[in-house]
Design a protein around this motif. Structure first.
Motif, mmCIF file in Angstrom:
data_model
loop_
_atom_site.group_PDB
_atom_site.id
_atom_site.type_symbol
_atom_site.label_atom_id
_atom_site.label_comp_id
_atom_site.label_asym_id
_atom_site.label_seq_id
_atom_site.Cartn_x
_atom_site.Cartn_y
_atom_site.Cartn_z
ATOM 1 N N CYS A 1 -50.881 -18.301 -10.942
ATOM 2 C CA CYS A 1 -50.194 -18.320 -12.252
ATOM 3 C C CYS A 1 -48.901 -19.127 -12.232
ATOM 4 C CB CYS A 1 -49.957 -16.908 -12.771
ATOM 5 S SG CYS A 1 -48.854 -15.919 -11.752
ATOM 6 N N ILE A 2 -48.154 -19.071 -11.142
ATOM 7 C CA ILE A 2 -46.870 -19.799 -11.108
ATOM 8 C C ILE A 2 -47.138 -21.301 -11.030
ATOM 9 C CG2 ILE A 2 -44.772 -20.218 -9.771
ATOM 10 C CD1 ILE A 2 -44.909 -17.298 -8.834
ATOM 11 N N ASN B 1 -43.347 -15.985 -5.082
ATOM 12 C CA ASN B 1 -43.192 -14.576 -5.453
ATOM 13 C C ASN B 1 -43.945 -13.803 -4.375
ATOM 14 O OD1 ASN B 1 -42.979 -12.084 -6.655
ATOM 15 N ND2 ASN B 1 -44.615 -12.450 -8.149
ATOM 16 N N PRO B 2 -43.301 -13.630 -3.215
ATOM 17 C CA PRO B 2 -44.026 -13.025 -2.094
ATOM 18 C C PRO B 2 -44.105 -11.510 -2.270
ATOM 19 C CG PRO B 2 -41.765 -13.374 -1.453
ATOM 20 C CD PRO B 2 -41.880 -13.867 -2.876
ATOM 21 N N PRO B 3 -44.903 -10.845 -1.445
ATOM 22 C CA PRO B 3 -44.888 -9.372 -1.475
ATOM 23 C C PRO B 3 -43.485 -8.920 -1.084
ATOM 24 C CG PRO B 3 -46.696 -10.232 -0.120
ATOM 25 C CD PRO B 3 -45.811 -11.383 -0.430
ATOM 26 N N ALA C 1 -50.596 -8.124 -1.525
ATOM 27 C CA ALA C 1 -49.732 -8.831 -2.478
ATOM 28 C C ALA C 1 -48.448 -8.066 -2.771
ATOM 29 C CB ALA C 1 -50.493 -9.077 -3.784
ATOM 30 N N LEU D 1 -52.723 -10.149 -7.493
ATOM 31 C CA LEU D 1 -51.710 -9.429 -8.261
ATOM 32 C C LEU D 1 -51.852 -9.851 -9.720
ATOM 33 C CD1 LEU D 1 -49.105 -7.664 -7.480
ATOM 34 C CD2 LEU D 1 -47.845 -9.699 -8.113
ATOM 35 N N THR E 1 -42.176 -12.371 -13.921
ATOM 36 C CA THR E 1 -42.335 -13.602 -13.142
ATOM 37 C C THR E 1 -42.153 -14.844 -14.012
ATOM 38 O OG1 THR E 1 -43.773 -12.369 -11.667
ATOM 39 C CG2 THR E 1 -43.910 -14.759 -11.520
ATOM 40 N N CYS F 1 -47.806 -18.028 -1.408
ATOM 41 C CA CYS F 1 -48.378 -16.752 -1.864
ATOM 42 C C CYS F 1 -48.792 -16.880 -3.331
ATOM 43 C CB CYS F 1 -47.420 -15.569 -1.687
ATOM 44 S SG CYS F 1 -46.670 -15.455 -0.063
ATOM 45 N N THR F 2 -49.683 -17.782 -3.591
ATOM 46 C CA THR F 2 -49.985 -18.184 -4.974
ATOM 47 C C THR F 2 -50.812 -17.163 -5.741
ATOM 48 O OG1 THR F 2 -50.642 -20.118 -6.273
ATOM 49 C CG2 THR F 2 -52.097 -19.525 -4.467
ATOM 50 N N GLY F 3 -51.596 -16.342 -5.054
ATOM 51 C CA GLY F 3 -52.386 -15.302 -5.737
ATOM 52 C C GLY F 3 -53.304 -15.908 -6.785
#
Ligand code: GLN
Length: 281
Positions: free
Chosen positions: A123-124, A187-189, A211, A91, A97, A118-120
């Protein structure tokens, strides 16, 4: 063609293709291709653009006209003042966010352990590690392709010393997670399946559906995470989510019923629900 002619032609093509921010996108793509900045259009607009750069630029303009997100062309997105690598497997980090990251930073102290579910792109987690000291971070994702991007971002945004404290794990939610954390952030889907097809083509057709899709009512992952997080949160630890604009009431009820204290729903600048936080009592 001159720099300005490239920009004007690029803007026109994007405008005709119905791209909303046609002039902005045309300028940003030109800057990414030429390694220039905003000033160059004003100051050096009459300079010729090298033929290879021109070809690359109009190649990108064609793709952007075909609704490929700008960030997937440049390969980057800024988030929390840091530049992250992105591709079609993650994502694209959203400005919204940043509100979640800011809320977590209020509770984050030096030396804490952070789990980013759900780190993708990472970025967080990586922003939190960047803006704190001596914290330990674990980013979890189901997608190996996403974790590959997150891994590349570690050295891009963290010092080598802090990079040693960023870890990633491929796992279906908590399945393979071990240990306790002071902060669990996610920040999940969260988009209901039926809504996914109504999203703009850039998102619907080019960002990973994994995502985005939060199943029937969009709350699937919150239910799973809220019910399982307790086993992984230290006493007094915080569970922090990004949520959809109409999910605040549902999250407040879900987290309160699961026994979390100080449950708060935080709104974004548009006045919409954006973040949910609660503390393990
Ligand atoms: N944590 C990542 C982000 O906030 C990815 C979120 C996701 O894939 N749903 O950008």
């Amino acid at each position: 063609m001159t720099y300005r002619e490239c920009y004007e032609k690029g803007s026109r093509i994007l405008n005709e293709a119905g791209i909303e921010e046609s002039t902005l996108d045309a300028r940003l793509l030109l800057e990414a291709v030429c390694g220039t900045d905003r000033n160059d259009l004003l100051v050096h607009g009459e300079q010729p653009v090298e033929p290879e750069a021109e070809e690359k630029y109009f190649g990108w303009i064609g793709k952007r006209a075909g609704r490929i997100p700008l960030q997937q062309l440049t390969g980057e997105q800024d988030f929390m003042g840091l530049t992250f690598t992105v591709n079609e497997n993650v994502l694209i980090p959203r400005q919204d966010t940043e509100i979640l990251v800011e809320e977590v930073l209020k509770e984050l102290h030096d030396g804490m352990r952070i789990l980013d579910m759900c780190t993708g792109s990472g970025c967080i987690l990586l922003s939190l590690l960047h803006y704190s000291n001596d914290c330990e971070g674990l980013g979890v994702d189901l997608s190996a392709e996403a974790l590959e991007v997150a891994g590349r971002n570690v050295l891009k945004v963290l010092t080598p010393e802090k990079a040693e404290h960023a870890h990633f794990l491929q796992s279906d939610l908590f399945e393979k997670v071990e240990g306790k954390f002071e902060i669990i952030v996610s920040n999940p889907p969260y988009i209901a399946s039926a809504e996914v097809e109504k999203l703009m083509p850039e998102v619907r057709d080019h960002e990973p559906v994994l995502a985005l899709d939060g199943m029937e009512d969009g709350l699937y992952f919150y239910r799973k995470i809220v019910s399982q997080a307790d086993g992984y949160l230290a006493q007094g630890g915080w569970l922090c989510f990004e949520i959809g604009y109409d999910q605040g009431a549902a999250l407040k009820e879900m987290m309160t019923e699961a026994g979390y204290g100080q449950v708060q729903i935080i709104k974004d600048l548009a006045g919409l629900d954006r973040v949910a936080v609660g503390q393990k009592k």
